[in-house]
Enzyme design. Structure first.
Site, PDB file in Angstrom:
ATOM      1  N   TYR A   1       0.828  -1.209   0.000  1.00 37.17           N
ATOM      2  CA  TYR A   1       0.000   0.000   0.000  1.00 37.17           C
ATOM      3  C   TYR A   1       0.858   1.252   0.000  1.00 37.17           C
ATOM      4  O   TYR A   1       1.956   1.262   0.505  1.00 37.17           O
ATOM      5  CB  TYR A   1      -0.907   0.019   1.232  1.00 37.17           C
TER       6      TYR A   1
ATOM      7  N   SER B   1     -13.245  -4.965   0.970  1.00 36.92           N
ATOM      8  CA  SER B   1     -14.066  -4.289  -0.047  1.00 36.92           C
ATOM      9  C   SER B   1     -15.552  -4.610   0.102  1.00 36.92           C
ATOM     10  O   SER B   1     -16.222  -4.975  -0.862  1.00 36.92           O
ATOM     11  CB  SER B   1     -13.602  -4.632  -1.466  1.00 36.92           C
TER      12      SER B   1
ATOM     13  N   LEU C   1     -17.863  -2.666   0.281  1.00 31.41           N
ATOM     14  CA  LEU C   1     -18.625  -1.721  -0.551  1.00 31.41           C
ATOM     15  C   LEU C   1     -18.248  -1.851  -2.022  1.00 31.41           C
ATOM     16  O   LEU C   1     -18.560  -0.977  -2.833  1.00 31.41           O
ATOM     17  CB  LEU C   1     -18.400  -0.280  -0.074  1.00 31.41           C
TER      18      LEU C   1
ATOM     19  N   GLY D   1     -16.267   0.895  -3.314  1.00 26.54           N
ATOM     20  CA  GLY D   1     -17.078   2.112  -3.249  1.00 26.54           C
ATOM     21  C   GLY D   1     -18.300   2.113  -4.129  1.00 26.54           C
ATOM     22  O   GLY D   1     -19.155   2.996  -4.005  1.00 26.54           O
TER      23      GLY D   1
ATOM     24  N   LEU E   1     -20.941   0.245  -4.167  1.00 27.65           N
ATOM     25  CA  LEU E   1     -22.222   0.008  -3.510  1.00 27.65           C
ATOM     26  C   LEU E   1     -22.792   1.261  -2.841  1.00 27.65           C
ATOM     27  O   LEU E   1     -23.933   1.259  -2.396  1.00 27.65           O
ATOM     28  CB  LEU E   1     -22.096  -1.125  -2.488  1.00 27.65           C
ATOM     29  N   THR E   2     -22.009   2.335  -2.804  1.00 26.48           N
ATOM     30  CA  THR E   2     -22.565   3.609  -2.338  1.00 26.48           C
ATOM     31  C   THR E   2     -23.434   4.256  -3.408  1.00 26.48           C
ATOM     32  O   THR E   2     -24.188   5.189  -3.118  1.00 26.48           O
ATOM     33  CB  THR E   2     -21.450   4.603  -1.977  1.00 26.48           C
ATOM     34  N   GLY E   3     -23.310   3.783  -4.643  1.00 23.92           N
ATOM     35  CA  GLY E   3     -24.068   4.347  -5.755  1.00 23.92           C
ATOM     36  C   GLY E   3     -23.378   5.501  -6.446  1.00 23.92           C
ATOM     37  O   GLY E   3     -23.903   6.032  -7.440  1.00 23.92           O
ATOM     38  N   LYS E   4     -22.176   5.866  -5.984  1.00 28.06           N
ATOM     39  CA  LYS E   4     -21.548   7.067  -6.540  1.00 28.06           C
ATOM     40  C   LYS E   4     -21.020   6.884  -7.962  1.00 28.06           C
ATOM     41  O   LYS E   4     -20.722   7.880  -8.627  1.00 28.06           O
ATOM     42  CB  LYS E   4     -20.421   7.550  -5.632  1.00 28.06           C
TER      43      LYS E   4
END
Length: 350
Positions: free
Chosen positions: A53, A238, A240, A243, A245-248
């Site tokens: 990372y 993960s 989400l 990310g 699954l936030t809909g963004k």
């Protein structure tokens, strides 16, 4: 905050694990300091990182996340014993990390020493293999025909695993790591490591972290069943779906500064028509019940039988507060039923 045993380790970890892969690229040292402080205040005692990372991985960001955590630990030495600190050795394929070589006994020993220096600590609570030496059905490679298991040299892979366990054992005996775990592996891999550890009196794997979410639940039921009965902690990463699954990211949206606007070494493989349809329905369901999409997805993941601790990640304090707060929610039978209907329609959308 609720806590669960970390497999057979004898250690208890919070149901929330603070992921850190954005620290050093999307997040600064100051951001990380704030996230760690808030997470600890909420009862989180589990932090996950990796030598690879920040993400997306690159020669410029290699090791930066561990360095950021190390800087925090150097300023907060009195809190080291309160934290279950997990990191990972990178597998093969990244030329700037040990010239892309396989994980071996010697690379484990060297990588542990390097991580300890960056983390500015004397020991690592949980040391994980980031991915196996062999190719595995993860990162959108789970579809029939994408991998040829019959071409894998089983004896060689097993010998490699034994060699790795001996390296881990060297580090355990030296007091550099306390427990060992896997990441991005399979039931066969788990079973081989367990058998080898028992046969040769070597460290037993206590955990595995794999991608797992409403739109990527292929580990249910077979790997999770094995984890439950073999006393191995199952740690979803993960939850989400990067990310999504936030809909963004619906309808092709790419908000400035979000993860999908950065280089993606495998392409944005999670962005498929079926995934878009599934996420759209989950977002609508969440809003209909006065929940955020992230709350819905994380509360569902937390409820899955066999899940030990879910690894979350955030690039803002608002996101972090929302994410941790989701683990205090209880989804009604009505919502769970609606989730199940969407899930059955889109069981594996990418």
């Amino acid at each position: 905050m609720q806590y669960n045993p970390l497999g057979s380790s004898g250690v208890n970890v919070s149901r929330v694990c603070l992921g850190s892969m954005t620290w050093g690229l999307q997040n600064t040292q100051s951001d990380a300091d704030q996230q760690i402080a808030y997470a600890l205040e909420q009862g989180v005692n589990f932090i996950d990182t990796a030598e690879m990372y920040a993400v997306p991985p690159s020669p410029d960001t290699y090791g930066k996340t561990e360095q950021i955590i190390g800087n925090w630990l150097a300023r907060n030495q009195d809190k080291r014993s309160d934290i279950v600190l997990a990191t990972k050795i990178a597998g093969n394929g990244l030329e700037w990390i040990r010239e892309g070589s396989n994980i071996t006994r010697q690379t484990v020993i060297a990588a542990v020493d390097d991580s300890l220096k960056r983390l500015q600590t004397d020991y690592i609570d949980l040391y994980q293999l980031h991915w196996p030496n062999r190719a595995t059905p993860h990162f959108a490679k789970q579809w029939p025909g994408m991998l040829k298991f019959t071409e894998v040299d089983t004896l060689q892979q097993t010998a490699d695993m034994l060699d790795i366990l001996e390296g881990l054992n060297d580090c355990v005996k030296a007091g550099k790591i306390k427990h060992c775990g896997l990441s991005d592996d399979t039931p066969w891999g788990v079973n081989q490591f367990l058998n080898l550890a028992k046969e040769h009196n070597l460290p037993r794997m206590v955990s595995i972290q794999n991608e797992f979410s409403l739109v990527h639940a292929k580990d249910w039921p077979y790997l999770i069943e094995q984890c439950v009965h073999e006393d191995i902690a199952y740690l979803p990463w993960s939850p989400l779906a990067a990310g999504s699954l936030t809909g963004k990211y619906l309808n092709g949206a790419r908000p400035e500064g979000t993860r999908w606007t950065f280089m993606q070494r495998n392409g944005i493989f999670r962005d498929t028509p079926n995934a878009q349809q599934a996420i759209k329905q989950y977002v609508e369901l969440a809003h209909a019940h006065n929940l955020t999409p992230a709350e819905l997805a994380l509360a569902w993941c937390n409820k899955v039988d066999g899940v030990t601790s879910t690894i979350i990640g955030a690039t803002s304090m608002a996101q972090l507060k929302e994410d941790i707060g989701a683990f205090n929610l209880t989804l009604s039978d009505e919502i769970l039923g609606a989730i199940n209907r969407i899930f059955r329609q889109y069981p594996m959308p990418y």
